[in-house]
Write an enzyme that holds these catalytic residues in place. Sequence first.
Site, PDB file in Angstrom:
ATOM      1  N   THR A  42       3.123  -2.893   1.527  1.00 54.80           N
ATOM      2  CA  THR A  42       4.361  -2.161   1.236  1.00 54.80           C
ATOM      3  C   THR A  42       4.106  -1.321  -0.024  1.00 54.80           C
ATOM      4  O   THR A  42       3.306  -1.721  -0.880  1.00 54.80           O
ATOM      5  CB  THR A  42       5.557  -3.111   1.015  1.00 54.80           C
ATOM      6  OG1 THR A  42       5.174  -4.077   0.052  1.00 54.80           O
ATOM      7  CG2 THR A  42       5.979  -3.786   2.306  1.00 54.80           C
ATOM      8  N   VAL A  44       5.809  -0.210  -2.900  1.00 56.19           N
ATOM      9  CA  VAL A  44       6.104  -0.597  -4.292  1.00 56.19           C
ATOM     10  C   VAL A  44       5.191  -1.747  -4.719  1.00 56.19           C
ATOM     11  O   VAL A  44       4.606  -1.741  -5.814  1.00 56.19           O
ATOM     12  CB  VAL A  44       7.598  -0.986  -4.439  1.00 56.19           C
ATOM     13  CG1 VAL A  44       7.879  -1.488  -5.848  1.00 56.19           C
ATOM     14  CG2 VAL A  44       8.503   0.186  -4.094  1.00 56.19           C
ATOM     15  N   CYS A  45       5.034  -2.728  -3.836  1.00 55.41           N
ATOM     16  CA  CYS A  45       4.174  -3.880  -4.159  1.00 55.41           C
ATOM     17  C   CYS A  45       2.746  -3.424  -4.407  1.00 55.41           C
ATOM     18  O   CYS A  45       2.053  -3.965  -5.287  1.00 55.41           O
ATOM     19  CB  CYS A  45       4.192  -4.890  -3.006  1.00 55.41           C
ATOM     20  SG  CYS A  45       5.830  -5.518  -2.629  1.00 55.41           S
ATOM     21  N   THR A  46       2.287  -2.450  -3.651  1.00 60.80           N
ATOM     22  CA  THR A  46       0.921  -1.944  -3.835  1.00 60.80           C
ATOM     23  C   THR A  46       0.760  -1.397  -5.246  1.00 60.80           C
ATOM     24  O   THR A  46      -0.238  -1.669  -5.933  1.00 60.80           O
ATOM     25  CB  THR A  46       0.627  -0.867  -2.772  1.00 60.80           C
ATOM     26  OG1 THR A  46       0.744  -1.465  -1.493  1.00 60.80           O
ATOM     27  CG2 THR A  46      -0.763  -0.273  -2.940  1.00 60.80           C
ATOM     28  N   LEU A  49       0.805  -4.422  -7.904  1.00 58.29           N
ATOM     29  CA  LEU A  49      -0.424  -5.213  -8.041  1.00 58.29           C
ATOM     30  C   LEU A  49      -1.544  -4.385  -8.650  1.00 58.29           C
ATOM     31  O   LEU A  49      -2.359  -4.909  -9.428  1.00 58.29           O
ATOM     32  CB  LEU A  49      -0.811  -5.860  -6.702  1.00 58.29           C
ATOM     33  CG  LEU A  49      -0.158  -7.249  -6.573  1.00 58.29           C
ATOM     34  CD1 LEU A  49       1.336  -7.175  -6.395  1.00 58.29           C
ATOM     35  CD2 LEU A  49      -0.793  -8.074  -5.485  1.00 58.29           C
TER      36      LEU A  49
END
Length: 211
Positions: A42, A44-46, A49
């Site tokens: 996804t 935003v998560c990318t 992290l």
Amino acid sequence: MAIRLGDIAPDFKAITTEGEINFHEWLGNSWGILFSHPADFTPVCTTELGTVSKLQNEFKNRNVKTIALSVDSLESHHNWVKDINETQNTVVNFPIIADPIFEVSKLYDMIHPNASDKFTVRSVFIIGADKKVKLTLTYPASTGRNFDEILRVIDSLQLTANYSVATPANWKNGEDVVIAPSIKDEEIAAKFPKGYSRIKPYLRLTPQPNL
Ligand code: BEZ
């Protein structure tokens, strides 16, 4: 039950991208940040992290280990890490917990069913070297977190753990701090040799004492 400030961070065993861990053992004498994200692959998560990966030296300088979590599988995490490395121009350098049967996410109350019963929200737990929870944050899936703010909070937490001070609004490392209300005026000279300004009896500022 919700995890509250001052509680011992619950211990757990988990499978991660860096092997099986026992959480407390993995923390050792370090501080820790356990943070959940809704799902692999996804956008935003990318970015989150990738950002934590690029800030790893900042965390290490503060004796902080970071560990992420989502309810996706280990295989999914490993595949996604390749995308994070490619798109965020980094090499992910901290473990990601695979929690497909919601063991850790339920233990840490990271599933908020009225937001989603399938995915974790964006939770953050900052854990001290004494294994106690020092800060919790909860963000919705649609808002990526500000990890510079998390570093700023760690600076405040580590400073205020060692000195009788608190940090004012928008404080940044290096700026003046507030003397704790429990310190009497007559005790200040001995405790804060850099001096202080007394704006009100309850509002006394002093240069950051650990610099
Ligand atoms: C994201 O990481 O981009 C995301 C994840 C779940 C819902 C919305 C956005």
